[in-house]
Design a protein around this motif. Sequence first.
Motif, PDB file in Angstrom:
ATOM      1  N   LEU A 298       0.825  -1.210   0.000  1.00  0.00           N
ATOM      2  CA  LEU A 298       0.000   0.000   0.000  1.00  0.00           C
ATOM      3  C   LEU A 298       0.855   1.254   0.000  1.00  0.00           C
ATOM      4  CD1 LEU A 298      -2.776  -0.975   2.598  1.00  0.00           C
ATOM      5  CD2 LEU A 298      -3.019  -0.794   0.118  1.00  0.00           C
TER       6      LEU A 298
ATOM      7  N   THR B 156       0.536   4.135  -2.753  1.00  0.00           N
ATOM      8  CA  THR B 156       0.006   5.460  -2.434  1.00  0.00           C
ATOM      9  C   THR B 156       1.083   6.529  -2.288  1.00  0.00           C
ATOM     10  OG1 THR B 156       0.045   4.930  -0.056  1.00  0.00           O
ATOM     11  CG2 THR B 156      -1.986   4.446  -1.269  1.00  0.00           C
TER      12      THR B 156
ATOM     13  N   SER C  81      -7.023   1.022  11.564  1.00  0.00           N
ATOM     14  CA  SER C  81      -7.534   2.213  10.881  1.00  0.00           C
ATOM     15  C   SER C  81      -6.680   2.571   9.670  1.00  0.00           C
ATOM     16  CB  SER C  81      -7.598   3.393  11.852  1.00  0.00           C
ATOM     17  OG  SER C  81      -6.310   3.699  12.358  1.00  0.00           O
TER      18      SER C  81
ATOM     19  N   ALA D  90      -7.937   0.265   7.023  1.00  0.00           N
ATOM     20  CA  ALA D  90      -9.323   0.610   6.661  1.00  0.00           C
ATOM     21  C   ALA D  90      -9.364   1.870   5.803  1.00  0.00           C
ATOM     22  CB  ALA D  90     -10.149   0.813   7.927  1.00  0.00           C
ATOM     23  N   SER D  91      -8.487   2.831   6.067  1.00  0.00           N
ATOM     24  CA  SER D  91      -8.462   4.060   5.285  1.00  0.00           C
ATOM     25  C   SER D  91      -7.949   3.836   3.871  1.00  0.00           C
ATOM     26  CB  SER D  91      -7.595   5.107   5.991  1.00  0.00           C
ATOM     27  OG  SER D  91      -6.242   4.681   6.043  1.00  0.00           O
ATOM     28  N   ASN D  92      -7.333   2.676   3.634  1.00  0.00           N
ATOM     29  CA  ASN D  92      -6.845   2.317   2.299  1.00  0.00           C
ATOM     30  C   ASN D  92      -7.711   1.217   1.674  1.00  0.00           C
ATOM     31  OD1 ASN D  92      -4.021   3.663   1.595  1.00  0.00           O
ATOM     32  ND2 ASN D  92      -4.042   3.274   3.806  1.00  0.00           N
ATOM     33  N   ASP D  93      -9.008   1.195   2.055  1.00  0.00           N
ATOM     34  CA  ASP D  93      -9.993   0.271   1.469  1.00  0.00           C
ATOM     35  C   ASP D  93      -9.626  -1.193   1.657  1.00  0.00           C
ATOM     36  OD1 ASP D  93     -11.519   2.447   0.564  1.00  0.00           O
ATOM     37  OD2 ASP D  93     -10.292   2.610  -1.253  1.00  0.00           O
ATOM     38  N   MET D  94      -9.069  -1.537   2.812  1.00  0.00           N
ATOM     39  CA  MET D  94      -8.792  -2.946   3.143  1.00  0.00           C
ATOM     40  C   MET D  94      -9.490  -3.269   4.470  1.00  0.00           C
ATOM     41  SD  MET D  94      -4.825  -3.611   2.018  1.00  0.00           S
ATOM     42  CE  MET D  94      -4.877  -5.326   2.527  1.00  0.00           C
ATOM     43  N   GLN D  95     -10.815  -3.104   4.462  1.00  0.00           N
ATOM     44  CA  GLN D  95     -11.586  -3.311   5.675  1.00  0.00           C
ATOM     45  C   GLN D  95     -11.485  -4.741   6.183  1.00  0.00           C
ATOM     46  OE1 GLN D  95     -13.235  -0.679   7.157  1.00  0.00           O
ATOM     47  NE2 GLN D  95     -13.588  -2.050   8.907  1.00  0.00           N
ATOM     48  N   TRP D  96     -11.336  -5.701   5.268  1.00  0.00           N
ATOM     49  CA  TRP D  96     -11.261  -7.104   5.670  1.00  0.00           C
ATOM     50  C   TRP D  96     -10.024  -7.398   6.518  1.00  0.00           C
ATOM     51  CZ3 TRP D  96      -6.873  -9.577   4.048  1.00  0.00           C
ATOM     52  CH2 TRP D  96      -6.171  -8.997   2.993  1.00  0.00           C
TER      53      TRP D  96
END
Length: 636
Positions: free
Chosen positions: A221, A225, A314, A317-323
Amino acid sequence: MGFLVDTQKEGGGHSWGYVRSLVRRKQVDSANGKPQGPQLAKALTVPHLVAIGVGATIGAGVYILVGTVAREHSGPSLALSFLIAGIAAGLSAFCYAELSSRCPSAGSAYHYSYICVGEGVAWIIGWALILEYTIGGSAVARGISPNLALIFGGEDGLPAILARHQIPGLDVVVDPCAAILVFIVTGLLCMGIKESTFAQGIVTAVNVCVLLFVIVAGCYLGFKTGWAGYELSTGFFPFGVDGMFAGSATVFFAFIGFDSVASTAEEVKNPQRDLPIGIGLALLLCCSLYMMVSIVIVGLIPYYAMDPDTPISSAFASNDMQWAVYLITLGAVMALCSALMGSLLPQPRILMAMARDGLLPSLFSDVNRRTQVPVKATVATGLCAATLAFFMDVSQLAGMVSVGTLLAFTMVAVSVLILRFVPPDELPLPSSLQERIDSVSFIYGETKSSDHVGTSNSSTQQPLIGKSDASVDFPVIKNQEALGCWVLSEENRRMVAGWSIMFTCIGAFLLSYAASSLSFPGLLRYSLCGVGGSLLLAGLVALSSIDQDDARHTFGHSGGFMCPFIPLLPIICILINMYLLVNLGSATWARVSVWLLIGVIVYVFYGRKNSSLANAVYVTTAHAEEIYREHEGSLA
């Protein structure tokens, strides 16, 4: 010429007898001093020790600590804070490595303090460690159920029988899940050291795999990013270099746990080789994981935007990896379970060591013949920890955990200095050997009398039993004309070394106290700093200028690890740990003082009277083996 005395007789007043009981020292457990009955299993090797060390060290703190320290102290320099803290912990690890390989018996810092310093200090260390492991285990157990609930869908996800409940009419929240987990771990520890260590190894491996996932996925990530956390106008040290060092003092406590390895010394197959390697590898692995995780997380999200409670979750989660949140939560649960095992494993062995020495009831020293573990001490530990975890929120007592560890770290460093410069030159023998000691004393006295007639150097011989007469004429300095130099005599070398170690400890305390007392008037503060720094420097220079004791090569079990950079390394270690002790806060010290006061009462009314050294006769090291040999020969 010195006369023969029993150094443990309490003549000369009752108060003097109390003082003598505080400074009496035991010998290293050896063929002459093995405890009777079933022994602990010799089953552990390096992989087992690494599993114990890493499991006890990497708790759930790393999943929270990175956010708190980065936001308040270190910023992007968080990895350097972990590195500095790891180096500081490594100083204590060096000291533990030498003492654990020289004195490979259960008891850890309590055992080393009893051998090198004395019974009074050893009792305080052992009593403080009992508090540390009990509260530490309870606090860890209380932290598991909230994380476990997150895996099952939230705070109300656990079954009713495991969920927390508030007792009506009382401000008490009970935690059945915490108590059940403590009982499960206690049962596992009772099965055997190899079985429990294998289970801890599996749990630790899962936790390490989760941290490796955080590192690998975080790097992906970050490169994707552009590492936003490092492209800040505030630079690498937003709180300055002082902030980075303040962060190091905070994260230092994340390295506490490797000392659990030393508590299993008696159960290691090859302690001289495996204990130093196990302690070193565990600490190196922990430091590497901490640094890599902090580098990744601080780079993924700016330090000021981190969630202080769930920084790693968090960030993903902020990088669209909620799983990934569920996987990270699983890692936190595994870390807590491993830390719970690491907290409950050492305490039964400390209780056992103290009971062997007579300072606690002999009940705790019983070793099960089949499992070869101290089952009664383990069950007692589990019951206390489970009760606390069930009824009390011990999070406010967490600071008390650090007191025991830092006191132990300090005394281990002091013990290394004593071992190198003024190792014990007398051994305690049981009073049952008094007749044999008297016969050898008579033979020795006759030999010395005859030597005195025919020789002029008989005054250099050592008396059999420790002297109380200090009036023997020894020159402070001997002129070695053949060598062209002036050197201290052996007796005065030991005296100078002993005073230097004491001045070093006093100087470290004064310097730490003055540096931490910002409310003091400037003149008083700087004066204390000057006095403390002068004593510390004088002790360091004196110890660096004199030779180490020759007995350091043969004291205890020889052939093990030797701590480098003596005396500098232990002195730095003492200074760091005293500084952290002073900064724990008055509230923490007030609570700990109550526990220590209870310990003093227990020692005065039970431990002192029942100590295995209460009636010991102290004999010079050179003649102890001779007495044992003659005793065994008479039995044969």
